[in-house]
Enzyme design. Structure first.
Site, PDB file in Angstrom:
ATOM      1  N   HIS A  95       0.825  -1.218   0.000  1.00 19.00           N
ATOM      2  CA  HIS A  95       0.000   0.000   0.000  1.00 19.00           C
ATOM      3  C   HIS A  95       0.852   1.259   0.000  1.00 19.00           C
ATOM      4  CE1 HIS A  95      -3.526   2.408   1.898  1.00 19.00           C
ATOM      5  NE2 HIS A  95      -3.648   2.354   0.599  1.00 19.00           N
ATOM      6  N   GLU A 149       3.830   3.413  -1.370  1.00 16.91           N
ATOM      7  CA  GLU A 149       4.628   3.477  -2.600  1.00 16.91           C
ATOM      8  C   GLU A 149       6.128   3.585  -2.320  1.00 16.91           C
ATOM      9  OE1 GLU A 149       4.650   7.358  -4.668  1.00 16.91           O
ATOM     10  OE2 GLU A 149       2.913   7.834  -3.431  1.00 16.91           O
ATOM     11  N   LYS A 174       0.850 -13.892  18.898  1.00 22.60           N
ATOM     12  CA  LYS A 174      -0.186 -13.119  19.577  1.00 22.60           C
ATOM     13  C   LYS A 174      -1.587 -13.605  19.218  1.00 22.60           C
ATOM     14  CE  LYS A 174       2.697  -9.011  20.074  1.00 22.60           C
ATOM     15  NZ  LYS A 174       3.935  -9.738  19.766  1.00 22.60           N
TER      16      LYS A 174
END
Length: 614
Positions: free
Chosen positions: A311, A313, A406
């Site tokens: 996402h 650049e 987690k």
């Protein structure tokens, strides 16, 4: 003076040495009363020797060498040049002159030329080395390891490369080496005497020079040296020693990763090549810490095309440029896209038809996701669903989800969403030919947002270092190690597995902080204070790698295990997904309530966040 004039001066001195050697030899031969007939012979012999020896010295490169770095090779070269030059001069002179030159004169001349030419060069080397070092404050150093590598480093330190260091001696556990000397430096003791030797000799630096030692042994040695407060450095590795690359310049500082003591991973290269070679491989989150390392290592297996999807650049551009430099022949395709947009994912899969998908894109910051649970759900849950569904729809062979410890008994939004992502890909397995698997591991050293970069930044600013709780522990591994195991897990997957990586022993965060301070040359709690800030929302004191009800099975790889839960009810999971979609943009508590229902945890909720209960 320029190098050209220095070499010219040296040539003149050498020729003066030739003349002086011949004259002295005749004087010694005739007890300082040279007969007139031999005086002419001496002059002719001298002229011939100057010409022949000058040619010989040039031929052996005596005026193309930097004599301040002279060593055994230069001694041999001088010997050859003088012996050949002197011998040729004697033969030619004997031929052109009626009276034979006394052999004792020729022998004495050669001996004197050797002594004076070699002596003047090494005297200059010693003078330059002394004058360079005399003005510097030297750092007393010890070398741990009196083997071949230690001897190489000792030679470098005693030479002109490390002008600010003084080698005091060696440490070695081999009792047969105690008291011996290497390059004039004694073996002072074994590892049990490190603290004593540091204090006795005011040691400021210890160089660990045991490239063949297992990483566990190196970790033990480092931990022995850390309490002394000295600078700890080490040589890169055994491969560099074999290749002859070990120099002072290649010695590196000890890193926190060295403290883990984990041996290198043995990878099934053939198995990995079979599923990556000449295949189209997609890496989501390719600009992140794990995604970029995945891309680097996948590139070594010569895929047909490597798709770098992310996402951001700037991060995608950075990894693209790095890989284009290293692998100019490989087909790379940078793709700027958001995994939350299903239509965009379908476009990517339809155009490139990836055979293998490594899904590393995720929101991973625990406290940040506590404050933004809807974003965690959209990215980690529905983003994963989009990519996984596209892999099934467009016929990908394999799909590997990067998960986290987690996700086990999650106490945080981030952990819960990653567990739901695991559940979703498990529910897809068997519905098509795509093999779905997840790989679960703990923290990676040096990843963006992890404690190591934060601690280093705090140390650089003089502290304090902030630790949440003195008893907090975490599993750690290096980024390359984690990625190697992820790629290996993809090779052995049959579909439906949750692979659990061997993370070794958990590390106390406080110990990590203190060691990092010491490795930076400071004393913890004295030079750099440590503050405890309290457990943050969503955190646990102890992370887990498996649910209690999970069965663990071994694989053919000794560092990878399989944890299997009960089968996922796909119908019920889809209903929960719809409820989540409906409530995504409503209050946090509504979203958290569904997450808690989908993944019940033994940890309790407080307020809108999650707090771990040890």
């Amino acid at each position: 003076m320029s190098m050209k004039y220095k070499m010219l001066l040296l040539f003149v001195i050498d020729m003066a040495i030739v003349s002086l050697s011949i004259a002295t030899s005749y004087i010694l031969r005739f007890d300082a009363e040279i007969p007139p007939s031999y005086t002419t012979q001496m002059l002719i012999y001298g002229l011939i020797s100057i010409v022949i020896c000058g040619v010989s010295m040039n031929a052996f490169g005596m005026y193309r060498r930097l004599w301040r770095y002279a060593s055994v090779g230069e001694i041999v070269a001088i010997g050859k040049a003088v012996m050949i030059g002197g011998g040729a001069s004697y033969l030619i002179s004997s031929i052109v002159m009626e009276r034979r030159i006394p052999f004792s004169v020729a022998l004495a001349t050669t001996e004197m030329m050797l002594l004076l030419m070699g002596g003047i060069r090494f005297a200059w080397r010693a003078f330059r080395s002394y004058s360079s070092k005399s003005g510097n404050q030297k750092t007393n150093a010890l070398i741990f390891g009196a083997g071949n590598c230690g001897a190489l480093i000792a030679k470098e330190i005693s030479g002109p490369n490390l002008l600010d260091r003084k080698l005091i001696g060696f440490i070695d556990d081999d009792l047969t080496k105690q008291g011996l000397q290497i390059h004039g430096c004694p073996v002072l003791g074994d590892r049990s005497q490190i603290s004593e030797l540091v204090d006795m000799h005011d040691i400021k630096e210890i160089i660990i020079a045991i490239p063949s030692a297992p990483r566990k042994v190196l970790s033990e040695l480092i931990n022995l040296c850390i309490p002394t407060g000295v600078k700890i450095r080490m040589i890169p590795g055994i491969i560099d020693l074999i290749d002859g690359k070990i120099t002072v310049q290649t010695i590196r500082d000890v890193d926190v990763a060295d403290l883990l003591g984990r041996d290198s991973i043995q990878m099934d290269m053939q198995g990995i090549s079979e599923y990556l070679l000449d295949k189209v491989v997609l890496v989501t989150g390719a600009g992140g810490s794990i995604g970029s390392e995945l891309s680097r290592q996948i590139a070594t297996f010569s895929p047909k095309k490597l798709l770098l999807l992310g996402h951001g650049e700037n991060s995608i551009y950075s990894i693209e440029m790095e890989l284009r430099r290293k692998y100019p022949e490989m087909q790379l395709e940078p793709i700027i896209a958001d995994i939350q947009h299903l239509s965009r994912m379908e476009e990517v899969f339809k155009e490139y038809r990836p055979h293998v998908v490594f899904h590393a894109a995720a929101h991973k910051h625990v406290p940040l996701m506590e404050r933004n649970p809807s974003e965690a759900v959209k990215n980690n849950v529905f983003g994963t669903r989009n990519v996984a569904d596209c892999a099934r729809k467009f016929g990908s062979d394999r799909f590997v989800l990067i998960s986290t410890d987690k996700a086990v008994n999650p106490s945080s939004v981030m952990g819960t969403t990653k567990r739901i992502a695991e559940m979703y890909i498990q529910s897809l397995n068997g519905l098509s030919n795509t093999k779905y698997a997840a790989v679960r591991f703990g923290n990676v050293l040096g990843s963006r947002g992890s404690v190591i970069p934060m601690f280093k930044d705090q140390i650089s600013r003089g502290g304090p270092i902030t630790v949440t709780h003195p008893d907090m522990v975490r599993y750690f591994m290096t980024i390359p190690e984690a990625v190697q195991l992820v790629i290996q897990a993809g090779a052995i997957s049959n579909g439906g597995e949750i692979f659990v990586l061997d993370m070794g022993k958990p590390v106390r965060i406080l110990d990590l902080a203190e060691n990092l301070i010491r490795l930076s040359g400071f004393e913890p709690h004295v030079d750099i204070p440590i503050e405890f800030t309290g457990i943050r929302q969503g955190e646990k004191l102890f992370e887990e790698l498996l649910f209690i009800e999970e069965e663990v099975a071994a694989t053919q790889h000794d560092r990878i295990f399989i944890g299997k839960l009960n089968e996922i009810n796909r119908f019920e999971l889809e209903l929960e997904f719809r409820r989540l979609e409906t409530l995504l943009f409503k209050e946090h508590q509504s979203v958290l309530g569904i997450l808690d229902e989908m993944v019940p945890s033994e940890h309790r909720r407080v307020g809108y966040g999650l707090v771990g209960v040890p």
